[in-house]
Design a protein around this motif. Structure first.
Motif, PDB file in Angstrom:
ATOM      1  N   PHE A 123       0.795  -1.227   0.000  1.00 24.29           N
ATOM      2  CA  PHE A 123       0.000   0.000   0.000  1.00 24.29           C
ATOM      3  C   PHE A 123       0.827   1.276   0.000  1.00 24.29           C
ATOM      4  CE2 PHE A 123      -2.477  -3.380   2.035  1.00 24.29           C
ATOM      5  CZ  PHE A 123      -3.612  -3.373   1.244  1.00 24.29           C
ATOM      6  N   HIS A 124       2.133   1.156   0.157  1.00 26.29           N
ATOM      7  CA  HIS A 124       3.009   2.328   0.168  1.00 26.29           C
ATOM      8  C   HIS A 124       4.169   2.084  -0.774  1.00 26.29           C
ATOM      9  CE1 HIS A 124       0.768   3.876   3.612  1.00 26.29           C
ATOM     10  NE2 HIS A 124       0.893   2.679   4.168  1.00 26.29           N
ATOM     11  N   LYS A 125       4.588   3.129  -1.450  1.00 25.63           N
ATOM     12  CA  LYS A 125       5.677   3.013  -2.419  1.00 25.63           C
ATOM     13  C   LYS A 125       6.914   2.397  -1.776  1.00 25.63           C
ATOM     14  CE  LYS A 125       8.263   5.751  -5.796  1.00 25.63           C
ATOM     15  NZ  LYS A 125       8.492   7.114  -6.352  1.00 25.63           N
ATOM     16  N   ASP A 126       7.422   1.359  -2.413  1.00 26.17           N
ATOM     17  CA  ASP A 126       8.584   0.643  -1.887  1.00 26.17           C
ATOM     18  C   ASP A 126       9.416   0.162  -3.071  1.00 26.17           C
ATOM     19  OD1 ASP A 126      10.433  -1.111  -0.799  1.00 26.17           O
ATOM     20  OD2 ASP A 126       9.031  -2.015   0.624  1.00 26.17           O
ATOM     21  N   PRO A 127      10.598   0.743  -3.285  1.00 25.37           N
ATOM     22  CA  PRO A 127      11.410   0.356  -4.450  1.00 25.37           C
ATOM     23  C   PRO A 127      11.829  -1.105  -4.447  1.00 25.37           C
ATOM     24  CG  PRO A 127      12.682   1.710  -2.938  1.00 25.37           C
ATOM     25  CD  PRO A 127      11.267   1.764  -2.475  1.00 25.37           C
ATOM     26  N   PHE A 128      11.857  -1.729  -3.267  1.00 18.84           N
ATOM     27  CA  PHE A 128      12.282  -3.124  -3.174  1.00 18.84           C
ATOM     28  C   PHE A 128      11.152  -4.097  -3.508  1.00 18.84           C
ATOM     29  CE2 PHE A 128      15.079  -0.710  -0.364  1.00 18.84           C
ATOM     30  CZ  PHE A 128      16.307  -1.012  -0.941  1.00 18.84           C
ATOM     31  N   LYS A 129       9.947  -3.566  -3.709  1.00 16.39           N
ATOM     32  CA  LYS A 129       8.823  -4.399  -4.124  1.00 16.39           C
ATOM     33  C   LYS A 129       8.434  -4.156  -5.574  1.00 16.39           C
ATOM     34  CE  LYS A 129       6.910  -4.964   0.520  1.00 16.39           C
ATOM     35  NZ  LYS A 129       5.763  -4.757   1.429  1.00 16.39           N
TER      36      LYS A 129
END
Length: 253
Positions: A123-129
Motif C-alpha cells: 500500500f506504500h511506495k517501496d522500491p524493493f517491491k
C-alpha cells in the motif's frame, strides 16, 4: 534408444520473461532452461512444465520433466549432482534446485494433485517491491474480502475467472484454501486447488478487490461465480504480484 525421465525443480523471477512456455518472438523461462540443459547434457532437451505462468509471473516452486537418452555423454548417475553446473548456464533470474529420476510415465503437468499461489499487495511506495508486488493506492475491507474468498470453496465451476478460448475440457476446479493475511504494510492472498485455469488467480483477486472497495457485496460475488461469464468478474490484477509457490505430487517428497 533408451531414455530416462527426470523431474527438475526450479524457481524464477518472471519480470523479464514472457511467461514459462516457449514463444516464437519472446524470451521465456522454458527457452532458457531447455538451452541450458541441452548444452550441459550435449543432446537436445525439451522440458514440459507443470503449468503455464503468464508474462511477469514468478515461481518459488516449479516443476518440469525431461528425458535423457542413456547413450548421452553424461552418465545418469551424475545427473543429480549437475545442479551447480546447470545453474551457471542459466540467467541469474532462474535457479535450479534439484534434478531427480522418476518413472518414465511420470508427468509434471498431469500428475500434480495440488497447486498453490500467493498474490502480494502493498500500500506504500517501496522500491524493493517493484515488479514483485502490486502497489494498491487505497483502502480495502479485508474482512469482507475474506468472507467472499470463503465462497470460492463452495463452488467448482470457475468459468467466470477463466481467460476465454482456452483449450481445456472443463473449467471445474476444487479450491481447498483461499484467504487474505495482513502483514506489515502489505496483504498476502493464498489460494490452493487441484488445478487452476488460465488467468484464474489474477481474475479472482481482481474481483475480490471489488468486494474490498465495496463495489459489490457477497451476494453479487456469488452471482458472478454462478453466471460463468468472464465479463461479469473484475479485471485481472497485475502479474507482478503473482507467485506459484507449491506443486504437490504423490511421488515427490
Amino acid at each position: 534408444m533408451n531414455t530416462q525421465r527426470y523431474f527438475i525443480e526450479l524457481s524464477y523471477n518472471g519480470t523479464d520473461y514472457h511467461g514459462w512456455q516457449v514463444q516464437p518472438n519472446a524470451i521465456t523461462v522454458q527457452e532458457c532452461l531447455d538451452k541450458a540443459l541441452s548444452t550441459y547434457f550435449r543432446q537436445p532437451i525439451i522440458t514440459l512444465g507443470c503449468g503455464r505462468t503468464d508474462a511477469g509471473v514468478h515461481a518459488t516452486q516449479f516443476y518440469a520433466h525431461f528425458d535423457i537418452h542413456q547413450e548421452g555423454e553424461v552418465k545418469p548417475s551424475t545427473i543429480g549432482r549437475s545442479v551447480t553446473s546447470i545453474n551457471s548456464l542459466l540467467p541469474y533470474q532462474i535457479s535450479v534446485k534439484r534434478i531427480f529420476e522418476v518413472e518414465n510415465s511420470a508427468h509434471a503437468r498431469f500428475d500434480a494433485t495440488e497447486r498453490a499461489y500467493n498474490y502480494h499487495i502493498h500500500f506504500h511506495k517501496d522500491p524493493f517491491k517493484l515488479d514483485r508486488s502490486w502497489l494498491y493506492k487505497g483502502e480495502l475491507d479485508v474482512e469482507a474480502m475474506n468472507k467472499a474468498a470463503a465462497i470460492l470453496l463452495m463452488h467448482t465451476d470457475f468459468s467466470c475467472f477463466s481467460k476465454s478460448n482456452t483449450q481445456t475440457f472443463t473449467n471445474n476446479c476444487k479450491i481447498t484454501e483461499a484467504h487474505f493475511q495482513i502483514t506489515e504494510q502489505s496483504l498476502l492472498f493464498t489460494i490452493r486447488a487441484d488445478r487452476f485455469l488460465r488467468n484464474m488467480v489474477r481474475a479472482i483477486v481482481g474481483t475480490l478487490v471489488r468486494v474490498g472497495k465495496n463495489e459489490i457485496d457477497l451476494e453479487q460475488f456469488k452471482k458472478i461465480i454462478e453466471s460463468k461469464n468472464r465479463s461479469n468478474a473484475g479485471q485481472s490484477v497485475p502479474a507482478c504480484g503473482l507467485y506459484l509457490v507449491s506443486v504437490i505430487y504423490p511421488f515427490v517428497k
